[in-house]
Design a protein around this motif. Structure first.
Motif, PDB file in Angstrom:
ATOM      1  N   THR A  14      40.333   4.779  49.999  1.00  0.00           N
ATOM      2  CA  THR A  14      38.872   4.834  49.917  1.00  0.00           C
ATOM      3  C   THR A  14      38.436   5.328  48.552  1.00  0.00           C
ATOM      4  O   THR A  14      37.503   4.779  47.951  1.00  0.00           O
ATOM      5  CB  THR A  14      38.301   5.727  51.034  1.00  0.00           C
ATOM      6  OG1 THR A  14      38.569   5.110  52.294  1.00  0.00           O
ATOM      7  CG2 THR A  14      36.805   5.929  50.879  1.00  0.00           C
ATOM      8  N   ASN A  15      39.101   6.354  48.040  1.00  0.00           N
ATOM      9  CA  ASN A  15      38.721   6.879  46.734  1.00  0.00           C
ATOM     10  C   ASN A  15      38.890   5.804  45.655  1.00  0.00           C
ATOM     11  O   ASN A  15      38.021   5.646  44.783  1.00  0.00           O
ATOM     12  CB  ASN A  15      39.532   8.124  46.392  1.00  0.00           C
ATOM     13  CG  ASN A  15      38.859   8.959  45.334  1.00  0.00           C
ATOM     14  OD1 ASN A  15      37.831   9.575  45.581  1.00  0.00           O
ATOM     15  ND2 ASN A  15      39.438   8.954  44.138  1.00  0.00           N
ATOM     16  N   ALA A  16      39.988   5.046  45.704  1.00  0.00           N
ATOM     17  CA  ALA A  16      40.229   3.979  44.718  1.00  0.00           C
ATOM     18  C   ALA A  16      39.155   2.901  44.824  1.00  0.00           C
ATOM     19  O   ALA A  16      38.649   2.412  43.800  1.00  0.00           O
ATOM     20  CB  ALA A  16      41.613   3.379  44.915  1.00  0.00           C
ATOM     21  N   MET A  17      38.769   2.534  46.035  1.00  0.00           N
ATOM     22  CA  MET A  17      37.723   1.534  46.236  1.00  0.00           C
ATOM     23  C   MET A  17      36.397   2.034  45.670  1.00  0.00           C
ATOM     24  O   MET A  17      35.710   1.305  44.946  1.00  0.00           O
ATOM     25  CB  MET A  17      37.595   1.201  47.728  1.00  0.00           C
ATOM     26  CG  MET A  17      36.527   0.169  48.069  1.00  0.00           C
ATOM     27  SD  MET A  17      34.866   0.845  48.389  1.00  0.00           S
ATOM     28  CE  MET A  17      35.138   1.832  49.833  1.00  0.00           C
ATOM     29  N   LEU A  18      36.021   3.277  45.977  1.00  0.00           N
ATOM     30  CA  LEU A  18      34.763   3.829  45.467  1.00  0.00           C
ATOM     31  C   LEU A  18      34.804   3.969  43.948  1.00  0.00           C
ATOM     32  O   LEU A  18      33.813   3.716  43.266  1.00  0.00           O
ATOM     33  CB  LEU A  18      34.467   5.179  46.121  1.00  0.00           C
ATOM     34  CG  LEU A  18      34.160   5.135  47.618  1.00  0.00           C
ATOM     35  CD1 LEU A  18      34.070   6.542  48.183  1.00  0.00           C
ATOM     36  CD2 LEU A  18      32.896   4.350  47.896  1.00  0.00           C
ATOM     37  N   ARG A  19      35.957   4.332  43.420  1.00  0.00           N
ATOM     38  CA  ARG A  19      36.127   4.473  41.969  1.00  0.00           C
ATOM     39  C   ARG A  19      35.951   3.132  41.264  1.00  0.00           C
ATOM     40  O   ARG A  19      35.398   3.076  40.160  1.00  0.00           O
ATOM     41  CB  ARG A  19      37.509   5.071  41.681  1.00  0.00           C
ATOM     42  CG  ARG A  19      37.732   5.436  40.244  1.00  0.00           C
ATOM     43  CD  ARG A  19      38.999   6.299  40.124  1.00  0.00           C
ATOM     44  NE  ARG A  19      39.545   6.290  38.788  1.00  0.00           N
ATOM     45  CZ  ARG A  19      38.996   6.882  37.747  1.00  0.00           C
ATOM     46  NH1 ARG A  19      37.875   7.552  37.890  1.00  0.00           N
ATOM     47  NH2 ARG A  19      39.556   6.823  36.562  1.00  0.00           N
ATOM     48  N   SER A  20      36.374   2.059  41.892  1.00  0.00           N
ATOM     49  CA  SER A  20      36.222   0.734  41.290  1.00  0.00           C
ATOM     50  C   SER A  20      34.755   0.299  41.237  1.00  0.00           C
ATOM     51  O   SER A  20      34.397  -0.570  40.460  1.00  0.00           O
ATOM     52  CB  SER A  20      37.048  -0.310  42.050  1.00  0.00           C
ATOM     53  OG  SER A  20      36.462  -0.608  43.302  1.00  0.00           O
ATOM     54  N   ARG A  21      33.924   0.940  42.055  1.00  0.00           N
ATOM     55  CA  ARG A  21      32.492   0.590  42.127  1.00  0.00           C
ATOM     56  C   ARG A  21      31.584   1.545  41.360  1.00  0.00           C
ATOM     57  O   ARG A  21      30.415   1.248  41.167  1.00  0.00           O
ATOM     58  CB  ARG A  21      32.038   0.573  43.577  1.00  0.00           C
ATOM     59  CG  ARG A  21      32.697  -0.476  44.409  1.00  0.00           C
ATOM     60  CD  ARG A  21      32.202  -0.404  45.822  1.00  0.00           C
ATOM     61  NE  ARG A  21      32.852  -1.407  46.650  1.00  0.00           N
ATOM     62  CZ  ARG A  21      32.635  -1.525  47.932  1.00  0.00           C
ATOM     63  NH1 ARG A  21      31.800  -0.707  48.550  1.00  0.00           N
ATOM     64  NH2 ARG A  21      33.261  -2.450  48.609  1.00  0.00           N
ATOM     65  N   SER A  22      32.111   2.746  41.001  1.00  0.00           N
ATOM     66  CA  SER A  22      31.256   3.752  40.379  1.00  0.00           C
ATOM     67  C   SER A  22      32.029   4.588  39.369  1.00  0.00           C
ATOM     68  O   SER A  22      33.157   5.013  39.654  1.00  0.00           O
ATOM     69  CB  SER A  22      30.672   4.671  41.461  1.00  0.00           C
ATOM     70  OG  SER A  22      30.022   5.773  40.892  1.00  0.00           O
TER      71      SER A  22
END
Length: 186
Positions: free
Chosen positions: A118-126
Motif C-alpha cells: 500500500t505504501n508503494a502504491m500511494l508513493r507512486s501517486r504522491s
C-alpha cells in the motif's frame, strides 16, 4: 447479567465513561499522560470501512491489552486487510492532542498501518508519501476533525513535543507519529 460475567475491562470502561470528563488537560503528550489521571481514551472512525472506535486503552498506569488489540485491528491496512501492532505512543500523542483541542467528536482516521504494498502504491501517486514511512511500522496516523482546522490540530499535536507532526492543509489532515520530534508542512 450477573456480576460474574462482567469483565474487568467492562467494569473499568463503565468507570472510565464517568471519569474521563474529569481528566486534566496537559501540554506534553508523555508528560501529561504519565500524570494525567488514571485514564486514556481514543475515539476515531474510518470513512473507508465505516467502523468506529471509542475505547479506554490505559487505566491506572497500564495499557489495556484488549483495547490495544482493538486499536490495532481498527487501524489495519484496509486495502490488504493486514495488521501491524500499533505503537501505543502514537495513540498517546493523538489522545493528548484531542484533549488539548477540547472536542467531543472522534477523529476521522485516514491512514493508520500501511503494508509495504500500500505504501508503494500511494508513493507512486504522491510525492508526500515517505519511502520508509512510519505507517509501515504501526507508528503513525493521519487524522482530521470536522470542527477544527488542520492548523489547530497541527498546533495541538506539535505542543505535545512527542513525535513527528506533519501539516497537510491541501489534503485536510495532520500526520502524527511517535518517531523523533520534528514538524513539517504548510
Amino acid at each position: 447479567m450477573s456480576l460474574t460475567t462482567i469483565s474487568r475491562r467492562g467494569l473499568l470502561g463503565a468507570f472510565a465513561a464517568t471519569a474521563v470528563c474529569a481528566a486534566p488537560t496537559m501540554s506534553n503528550a508523555f508528560g501529561i499522560l504519565r500524570g494525567a489521571g488514571d485514564i486514556r481514551r481514543i475515539r476515531m472512525y474510518s470513512g473507508r470501512t465505516g467502523e468506529s472506535l471509542d475505547t479506554v486503552y490505559w487505566i491506572e498506569g497500564e495499557y489495556i491489552p484488549e483495547a490495544l488489540k482493538e486499536i490495532t485491528y481498527f487501524m489495519r491496512d484496509w486495502r490488504t486487510d493486514t495488521l501491524k501492532t500499533i505503537d501505543p505512543r502514537t495513540i498517546d500523542i493523538a489522545a493528548a492532542s484531542h484533549r488539548l483541542l477540547d472536542v467531543s467528536e472522534p477523529y476521522m482516521m485516514l491512514s493508520g498501518y500501511r503494508s509495504p504494498q500500500t505504501n508503494a502504491m500511494l508513493r507512486s501517486r504522491s510525492r508526500g508519501v515517505a519511502k520508509n514511512s512510519l505507517h509501515m511500522r504501526g507508528q503513525a496516523a493521519d487524522l482530521r476533525l470536522r470542527s477544527r482546522s488542520v492548523s489547530q490540530i497541527y498546533k495541538a499535536a506539535s505542543a505535545c513535543s512527542a513525535g513527528g507532526v506533519g501539516k497537510y492543509s491541501r489534503s485536510n489532515f495532520v500526520h502524527m507519529d511517535c518517531g523523533p520530534v520534528r514538524t513539517w508542512g504548510r
